[in-house]
Motif scaffolding. Structure first.
Motif, PDB file in Angstrom:
ATOM      1  N   VAL A  45       0.826  -1.205   0.000  1.00  0.00           N
ATOM      2  CA  VAL A  45       0.000   0.000   0.000  1.00  0.00           C
ATOM      3  C   VAL A  45       0.862   1.257   0.000  1.00  0.00           C
ATOM      4  CG1 VAL A  45      -1.741   1.301   1.299  1.00  0.00           C
ATOM      5  CG2 VAL A  45      -1.964  -1.175   1.061  1.00  0.00           C
ATOM      6  N   ARG A  46       1.954   1.236   0.749  1.00  0.00           N
ATOM      7  CA  ARG A  46       2.802   2.424   0.813  1.00  0.00           C
ATOM      8  C   ARG A  46       3.358   2.769  -0.567  1.00  0.00           C
ATOM      9  NH1 ARG A  46       6.876   5.555   1.610  1.00  0.00           N
ATOM     10  NH2 ARG A  46       7.127   6.716   3.528  1.00  0.00           N
ATOM     11  N   SER A  47       3.890   1.787  -1.274  1.00  0.00           N
ATOM     12  CA  SER A  47       4.462   2.079  -2.595  1.00  0.00           C
ATOM     13  C   SER A  47       3.371   2.450  -3.595  1.00  0.00           C
ATOM     14  CB  SER A  47       5.299   0.901  -3.104  1.00  0.00           C
ATOM     15  OG  SER A  47       4.503  -0.226  -3.322  1.00  0.00           O
ATOM     16  N   GLN A  48       2.195   1.844  -3.462  1.00  0.00           N
ATOM     17  CA  GLN A  48       1.089   2.216  -4.347  1.00  0.00           C
ATOM     18  C   GLN A  48       0.653   3.656  -4.091  1.00  0.00           C
ATOM     19  OE1 GLN A  48      -2.149  -0.614  -4.330  1.00  0.00           O
ATOM     20  NE2 GLN A  48      -0.758  -2.335  -4.517  1.00  0.00           N
ATOM     21  N   MET A  49       0.616   4.034  -2.804  1.00  0.00           N
ATOM     22  CA  MET A  49       0.248   5.402  -2.457  1.00  0.00           C
ATOM     23  C   MET A  49       1.301   6.373  -2.987  1.00  0.00           C
ATOM     24  SD  MET A  49      -0.848   6.951   1.246  1.00  0.00           S
ATOM     25  CE  MET A  49      -2.352   6.020   1.375  1.00  0.00           C
ATOM     26  N   GLN A  50       2.571   6.005  -2.860  1.00  0.00           N
ATOM     27  CA  GLN A  50       3.646   6.865  -3.375  1.00  0.00           C
ATOM     28  C   GLN A  50       3.520   7.014  -4.889  1.00  0.00           C
ATOM     29  OE1 GLN A  50       6.224   8.610  -1.554  1.00  0.00           O
ATOM     30  NE2 GLN A  50       6.129   9.591  -3.554  1.00  0.00           N
ATOM     31  N   HIS A  51       3.232   5.929  -5.573  1.00  0.00           N
ATOM     32  CA  HIS A  51       3.045   5.965  -7.029  1.00  0.00           C
ATOM     33  C   HIS A  51       1.893   6.904  -7.389  1.00  0.00           C
ATOM     34  CE1 HIS A  51       3.079   4.554 -11.166  1.00  0.00           C
ATOM     35  NE2 HIS A  51       1.784   4.333 -11.072  1.00  0.00           N
ATOM     36  N   MET A  52       0.795   6.818  -6.654  1.00  0.00           N
ATOM     37  CA  MET A  52      -0.365   7.661  -6.909  1.00  0.00           C
ATOM     38  C   MET A  52      -0.011   9.131  -6.677  1.00  0.00           C
ATOM     39  SD  MET A  52      -4.159   7.465  -5.205  1.00  0.00           S
ATOM     40  CE  MET A  52      -3.554   7.880  -3.575  1.00  0.00           C
ATOM     41  N   ILE A  53       0.717   9.415  -5.612  1.00  0.00           N
ATOM     42  CA  ILE A  53       1.122  10.791  -5.311  1.00  0.00           C
ATOM     43  C   ILE A  53       2.043  11.319  -6.409  1.00  0.00           C
ATOM     44  CG2 ILE A  53       2.516  12.193  -3.737  1.00  0.00           C
ATOM     45  CD1 ILE A  53       1.249  10.508  -1.446  1.00  0.00           C
ATOM     46  N   ASP A  54       2.958  10.486  -6.886  1.00  0.00           N
ATOM     47  CA  ASP A  54       3.850  10.894  -7.972  1.00  0.00           C
ATOM     48  C   ASP A  54       3.055  11.250  -9.227  1.00  0.00           C
ATOM     49  OD1 ASP A  54       5.992  10.459  -6.263  1.00  0.00           O
ATOM     50  OD2 ASP A  54       6.540   8.527  -7.162  1.00  0.00           O
ATOM     51  N   GLN A  55       2.040  10.440  -9.544  1.00  0.00           N
ATOM     52  CA  GLN A  55       1.209  10.719 -10.710  1.00  0.00           C
ATOM     53  C   GLN A  55       0.418  12.009 -10.519  1.00  0.00           C
ATOM     54  OE1 GLN A  55      -1.064   7.052 -11.250  1.00  0.00           O
ATOM     55  NE2 GLN A  55       0.235   6.526 -12.986  1.00  0.00           N
ATOM     56  N   MET A  56      -0.117  12.205  -9.315  1.00  0.00           N
ATOM     57  CA  MET A  56      -0.858  13.431  -9.031  1.00  0.00           C
ATOM     58  C   MET A  56       0.051  14.642  -9.182  1.00  0.00           C
ATOM     59  SD  MET A  56      -3.146  12.163  -5.739  1.00  0.00           S
ATOM     60  CE  MET A  56      -3.025  13.749  -4.983  1.00  0.00           C
ATOM     61  N   SER A  57       1.283  14.529  -8.707  1.00  0.00           N
ATOM     62  CA  SER A  57       2.248  15.623  -8.797  1.00  0.00           C
ATOM     63  C   SER A  57       2.514  15.980 -10.251  1.00  0.00           C
ATOM     64  CB  SER A  57       3.544  15.232  -8.091  1.00  0.00           C
ATOM     65  OG  SER A  57       4.534  16.206  -8.294  1.00  0.00           O
ATOM     66  N   GLN A  58       2.755  14.966 -11.053  1.00  0.00           N
ATOM     67  CA  GLN A  58       3.050  15.188 -12.469  1.00  0.00           C
ATOM     68  C   GLN A  58       1.848  15.819 -13.184  1.00  0.00           C
ATOM     69  OE1 GLN A  58       3.943  11.607 -14.646  1.00  0.00           O
ATOM     70  NE2 GLN A  58       4.982  12.725 -16.277  1.00  0.00           N
ATOM     71  N   GLN A  59       0.662  15.301 -12.896  1.00  0.00           N
ATOM     72  CA  GLN A  59      -0.538  15.826 -13.536  1.00  0.00           C
ATOM     73  C   GLN A  59      -0.804  17.262 -13.071  1.00  0.00           C
ATOM     74  OE1 GLN A  59      -4.124  13.614 -12.749  1.00  0.00           O
ATOM     75  NE2 GLN A  59      -5.198  14.545 -14.460  1.00  0.00           N
ATOM     76  N   ALA A  60      -0.636  17.519 -11.783  1.00  0.00           N
ATOM     77  CA  ALA A  60      -0.867  18.870 -11.258  1.00  0.00           C
ATOM     78  C   ALA A  60       0.096  19.866 -11.898  1.00  0.00           C
ATOM     79  CB  ALA A  60      -0.725  18.873  -9.737  1.00  0.00           C
ATOM     80  N   ARG A  61       1.331  19.432 -12.089  1.00  0.00           N
ATOM     81  CA  ARG A  61       2.321  20.326 -12.707  1.00  0.00           C
ATOM     82  C   ARG A  61       1.911  20.668 -14.138  1.00  0.00           C
ATOM     83  NH1 ARG A  61       8.634  20.271 -12.126  1.00  0.00           N
ATOM     84  NH2 ARG A  61       9.160  21.751 -13.746  1.00  0.00           N
ATOM     85  N   THR A  62       1.532  19.671 -14.905  1.00  0.00           N
ATOM     86  CA  THR A  62       1.137  19.886 -16.298  1.00  0.00           C
ATOM     87  C   THR A  62      -0.115  20.759 -16.383  1.00  0.00           C
ATOM     88  OG1 THR A  62       2.065  17.749 -16.918  1.00  0.00           O
ATOM     89  CG2 THR A  62       0.483  18.718 -18.446  1.00  0.00           C
ATOM     90  N   VAL A  63      -1.140  20.399 -15.629  1.00  0.00           N
ATOM     91  CA  VAL A  63      -2.392  21.155 -15.667  1.00  0.00           C
ATOM     92  C   VAL A  63      -2.176  22.576 -15.147  1.00  0.00           C
ATOM     93  CG1 VAL A  63      -4.726  21.292 -14.673  1.00  0.00           C
ATOM     94  CG2 VAL A  63      -3.862  19.110 -15.546  1.00  0.00           C
ATOM     95  N   GLY A  64      -1.433  22.698 -14.058  1.00  0.00           N
ATOM     96  CA  GLY A  64      -1.170  24.019 -13.496  1.00  0.00           C
ATOM     97  C   GLY A  64      -0.462  24.930 -14.473  1.00  0.00           C
ATOM     98  N   ARG A  65       0.557  24.388 -15.133  1.00  0.00           N
ATOM     99  CA  ARG A  65       1.314  25.176 -16.118  1.00  0.00           C
ATOM    100  C   ARG A  65       0.387  25.613 -17.254  1.00  0.00           C
ATOM    101  NH1 ARG A  65       6.274  26.512 -18.131  1.00  0.00           N
ATOM    102  NH2 ARG A  65       7.384  25.753 -16.301  1.00  0.00           N
TER     103      ARG A  65
END
Length: 179
Positions: A45-65
Motif C-alpha cells: 500500500v505504501r508504494s502504491q500510495m507513493q506511485h499515486m502521489i507521484d502521478q498526481m504531482s506530475q498531472q498537477a504540474r502539467t495542468v497548473g502550467r
C-alpha cells in the motif's frame, strides 16, 4: 407515562452502545493494528500510495502550467518555476506514513481478523502478487479505455444542462423597468 419512560430508557441503553460502536470502535473480532499493518505491507500500500502521489504531482504540474499560461500568457517563467518547485516539495513531503496510520481504523471497522488473514494469505500467493503488480497498469489503462465514453457521456449532459439553462431563462419574467 411511567411505562413510556422505562421503554425510552431501555431503547436508549440499547442504541447508544450500538451507535458508539459504529462511529469509532472496531468490532470485537476486528483485526489488530498489527494485522492491518501486515496486510498493508503485503499489499504494498505504501508504494502504491507513493506511485499515486507521484502521478498526481506530475498531472498537477502539467495542468497548473497550462492553466497559468492560458490565463496569464506573460506570467514570468522564473516565478512559474518557483511555484512548481513549491508544489513539488509539497508532494514530496506528503505524510504517507501518517496517512497509512489514519487508514488502519477504517480497515478495522470493515474487516474482521479472519478477513484480514485471508487477504494476507491471498496477496502472498503468486496470483495475489501478480494482481498487485498489475494494479497500477490496470487502473491507468482502464481509465484510458473508458475516458472517451465518459467524455462523450459528460458532453451529452453538458448539452442537456445548456438546454435547460436556456429554457429556464426563457421562463423568467422580463425585468421591470426602473421607476
Amino acid at each position: 407515562m411511567k411505562q413510556r419512560i422505562v421503554t425510552t430508557v431501555a431503547l436508549l441503553s440499547l442504541c447508544v452502545p450500538a451507535l458508539r460502536g459504529q462511529q469509532s470502535e472496531p468490532a470485537s473480532d476486528a483485526a489488530s493494528r498489527e494485522d492491518v499493518r501486515k496486510l498493508m505491507e503485503v499489499m504494498q500500500v505504501r508504494s502504491q500510495m507513493q506511485h499515486m502521489i507521484d502521478q498526481m504531482s506530475q498531472q498537477a504540474r502539467t495542468v497548473g502550467r497550462e492553466q497559468v499560461r492560458s490565463r496569464y500568457p506573460n506570467f514570468p517563467e522564473e516565478t512559474l518555476a518557483k511555484l512548481e518547485a513549491l508544489q513539488e516539495q509539497m508532494y514530496k513531503e506528503m505524510p504517507i506514513d501518517g496517512m497509512l496510520e489514519d487508514i488502519v481504523p477504517v480497515y478495522q471497522r470493515h474487516f474482521s481478523k479472519a478477513d484480514v488473514n485471508a487477504m494476507i494469505a491471498f496477496y502472498s500467493t503468486p496470483t495475489g502478487k501478480k494482481l498487485l503488480q498489475a494494479m497500477p497498469s490496470l487502473a491507468s489503462e482502464s481509465m484510458q479505455a473508458g475516458s472517451a465514453r465518459m467524455q462523450s457521456h459528460m458532453q451529452s449532459y453538458a448539452q442537456k444542462a445548456q438546454t435547460l439553462i436556456q429554457e429556464l431563462r426563457q421562463q423568467q419574467p422580463a425585468p421591470s423597468s426602473p421607476r
